[in-house]
Design a protein around this motif. Sequence first.
Motif, PDB file in Angstrom:
ATOM      1  N   MET A   1       0.826  -1.205   0.000  1.00  0.00           N
ATOM      2  CA  MET A   1       0.000   0.000   0.000  1.00  0.00           C
ATOM      3  C   MET A   1       0.867   1.265   0.000  1.00  0.00           C
ATOM      4  SD  MET A   1      -2.966   1.434  -0.003  1.00  0.00           S
ATOM      5  CE  MET A   1      -4.194   0.216   0.455  1.00  0.00           C
ATOM      6  N   ARG A   2       1.907   1.246   0.841  1.00  0.00           N
ATOM      7  CA  ARG A   2       2.775   2.421   0.921  1.00  0.00           C
ATOM      8  C   ARG A   2       3.494   2.675  -0.409  1.00  0.00           C
ATOM      9  NH1 ARG A   2       4.176   4.539   5.797  1.00  0.00           N
ATOM     10  NH2 ARG A   2       6.306   4.978   5.144  1.00  0.00           N
ATOM     11  N   SER A   3       3.829   1.623  -1.126  1.00  0.00           N
ATOM     12  CA  SER A   3       4.487   1.803  -2.417  1.00  0.00           C
ATOM     13  C   SER A   3       3.571   2.510  -3.412  1.00  0.00           C
ATOM     14  CB  SER A   3       4.940   0.448  -2.980  1.00  0.00           C
ATOM     15  OG  SER A   3       3.827  -0.362  -3.319  1.00  0.00           O
ATOM     16  N   HIS A   4       2.260   2.299  -3.279  1.00  0.00           N
ATOM     17  CA  HIS A   4       1.298   2.984  -4.141  1.00  0.00           C
ATOM     18  C   HIS A   4       1.170   4.465  -3.768  1.00  0.00           C
ATOM     19  CE1 HIS A   4      -0.363  -0.425  -6.380  1.00  0.00           C
ATOM     20  NE2 HIS A   4      -0.340  -1.130  -5.262  1.00  0.00           N
ATOM     21  N   LEU A   5       1.355   4.774  -2.496  1.00  0.00           N
ATOM     22  CA  LEU A   5       1.095   6.129  -1.993  1.00  0.00           C
ATOM     23  C   LEU A   5       2.317   7.029  -1.985  1.00  0.00           C
ATOM     24  CD1 LEU A   5      -1.033   5.115   1.137  1.00  0.00           C
ATOM     25  CD2 LEU A   5      -1.880   5.763  -1.123  1.00  0.00           C
ATOM     26  N   LEU A   6       3.494   6.436  -1.950  1.00  0.00           N
ATOM     27  CA  LEU A   6       4.715   7.204  -1.718  1.00  0.00           C
ATOM     28  C   LEU A   6       4.944   8.298  -2.751  1.00  0.00           C
ATOM     29  CD1 LEU A   6       7.233   7.615  -0.033  1.00  0.00           C
ATOM     30  CD2 LEU A   6       8.391   5.864  -1.403  1.00  0.00           C
ATOM     31  N   ALA A   7       4.713   8.001  -4.009  1.00  0.00           N
ATOM     32  CA  ALA A   7       4.979   8.970  -5.076  1.00  0.00           C
ATOM     33  C   ALA A   7       4.195  10.266  -4.864  1.00  0.00           C
ATOM     34  CB  ALA A   7       4.641   8.365  -6.439  1.00  0.00           C
ATOM     35  N   GLY A   8       2.922  10.131  -4.504  1.00  0.00           N
ATOM     36  CA  GLY A   8       2.093  11.313  -4.308  1.00  0.00           C
ATOM     37  C   GLY A   8       2.548  12.165  -3.152  1.00  0.00           C
TER      38      GLY A   8
ATOM     39  N   GLY B   1       0.418   2.190  18.973  1.00  0.00           N
ATOM     40  CA  GLY B   1       1.060   0.932  19.311  1.00  0.00           C
ATOM     41  C   GLY B   1       2.135   0.497  18.333  1.00  0.00           C
ATOM     42  N   LYS B   2       3.206  -0.055  18.868  1.00  0.00           N
ATOM     43  CA  LYS B   2       4.294  -0.632  18.075  1.00  0.00           C
ATOM     44  C   LYS B   2       4.367  -2.121  18.391  1.00  0.00           C
ATOM     45  CE  LYS B   2       5.457   3.593  16.918  1.00  0.00           C
ATOM     46  NZ  LYS B   2       5.155   4.122  15.576  1.00  0.00           N
TER      47      LYS B   2
ATOM     48  N   VAL C   1       8.264  11.127  16.505  1.00  0.00           N
ATOM     49  CA  VAL C   1       7.191  12.060  16.114  1.00  0.00           C
ATOM     50  C   VAL C   1       6.658  11.694  14.733  1.00  0.00           C
ATOM     51  CG1 VAL C   1       6.685  14.458  15.509  1.00  0.00           C
ATOM     52  CG2 VAL C   1       8.034  13.957  17.545  1.00  0.00           C
ATOM     53  N   PHE C   2       7.564  11.284  13.832  1.00  0.00           N
ATOM     54  CA  PHE C   2       7.168  10.897  12.475  1.00  0.00           C
ATOM     55  C   PHE C   2       7.373   9.413  12.228  1.00  0.00           C
ATOM     56  CE2 PHE C   2       8.166  15.442  11.987  1.00  0.00           C
ATOM     57  CZ  PHE C   2       7.032  15.882  11.317  1.00  0.00           C
ATOM     58  N   ALA C   3       7.613   8.646  13.293  1.00  0.00           N
ATOM     59  CA  ALA C   3       7.912   7.210  13.165  1.00  0.00           C
ATOM     60  C   ALA C   3       9.136   6.978  12.295  1.00  0.00           C
ATOM     61  CB  ALA C   3       6.721   6.442  12.602  1.00  0.00           C
ATOM     62  N   VAL C   4      10.088   7.924  12.355  1.00  0.00           N
ATOM     63  CA  VAL C   4      11.313   7.803  11.566  1.00  0.00           C
ATOM     64  C   VAL C   4      12.113   6.590  12.038  1.00  0.00           C
ATOM     65  CG1 VAL C   4      13.515   8.903  10.995  1.00  0.00           C
ATOM     66  CG2 VAL C   4      11.424  10.264  11.109  1.00  0.00           C
ATOM     67  N   GLY C   5      12.785   5.941  11.110  1.00  0.00           N
ATOM     68  CA  GLY C   5      13.586   4.776  11.461  1.00  0.00           C
ATOM     69  C   GLY C   5      12.817   3.472  11.368  1.00  0.00           C
ATOM     70  N   THR C   6      11.541   3.557  10.973  1.00  0.00           N
ATOM     71  CA  THR C   6      10.736   2.350  10.792  1.00  0.00           C
ATOM     72  C   THR C   6      10.142   2.365   9.387  1.00  0.00           C
ATOM     73  OG1 THR C   6       8.540   3.190  11.374  1.00  0.00           O
ATOM     74  CG2 THR C   6      10.021   2.667  13.195  1.00  0.00           C
ATOM     75  N   ARG C   7       9.600   1.237   8.980  1.00  0.00           N
ATOM     76  CA  ARG C   7       8.978   1.204   7.661  1.00  0.00           C
ATOM     77  C   ARG C   7       7.627   1.915   7.652  1.00  0.00           C
ATOM     78  NH1 ARG C   7       8.528  -4.160   9.584  1.00  0.00           N
ATOM     79  NH2 ARG C   7       6.410  -4.979   9.712  1.00  0.00           N
TER      80      ARG C   7
END
Length: 345
Positions: free
Chosen positions: A1-8, A244-245, A308-314
């Motif tokens: 799903m993220r691969s579909h959204l990333l470009a936008g 949650g993580k 804050v932005f969930a940086v460092g995770t997929r």
Amino acid sequence: MRSHLLAGYAGKGMDNQEQLVDEQIEKLIALVERKYLSTGKAIRPCNLSRTMQYLTQDVITAIGFGKAVGNLDADEDTFGVIKACEFILLPVHIISFLPILRKLLESPLVKPFLPKPTDKHSVGRFLGVVKAHVDKRYGEDKIRNNDVLQTFVDSGLSRSQVESEALVTLFGGTDTTATGLRNTIFYLSTNPSAYRSLQAEIDAAVKTATRPIIADDHAKKLPYLQACIKEGLRLWPPSMGVMGKTSDQDDVLCGIKVPAKTQVGWAALAVMKDRRVFGENADVFEPMRWIDAEPAQLKEMEAVYGLVFAVGTRWECLGKRLAYVELGKVLFEVSIYLCQLGYAD
């Protein structure tokens, strides 16, 4: 799903994103000039907490759907989108604590009682705005725009998925950025030392900055401005809740054994004020901590702040880039404007 959204969200193939942001910031300043300049005879206070929501809503609709919703022009919540967001915010957080309730709401038996796009008020009207935008991209008379929504349509997502992601775009990219803006402005306005330091950096930078709005590349090169943004987001993270993580493996957290796949919530306000990471003055707005920190300490601070932005995770926030663009530009231009009016020295 993220691969579909990333470009936008990354603005790929869209060379006008920054221009659209600039246009809305110019409208923000025009609104202040039009309605909120006080005189010796009349005080005209501006509710920045609401105005910043108008700004971020106009930015995300301009970039997301090809046309700003027009809140700044009207100085009001034109389509009731902000009101609808506020209405559903608390229930959404409550539902995240109650998986059973979430499953119940997904039941076909409950569907007839849920808000619908045909409703004329509240959340239903909110859904109707989104559906209207999506409908224009399908059918015989479909239109094509150079916007985020079009990238969703072209990515191969189903129509229902496009509607869902358009809803996320409209909701997720506005209140969080507005919260970051108004809280950072609050912290700066109540910390004269930090404000003067920021103003000194801006006074020097404006001599070479693009006008009427500073370029994003230039704003990112201003260390104190970027430090102010980090401090504002650190002291009051815009997104809170369970968040949650999970881990794919068994782990031990704070001395407690946590089985794999267990949802582990984290308290943003507590984590971002951890004195072991940010120092004894962790509860104070101090941008210099990001500039003076030793490399090892800075690395640890950046790792924690990245939550804050969930940086460092997929699962890193796809809207992070746009949020930083808005934060840098607005704080820079608002500071300049206040100086021009004589409200800051």
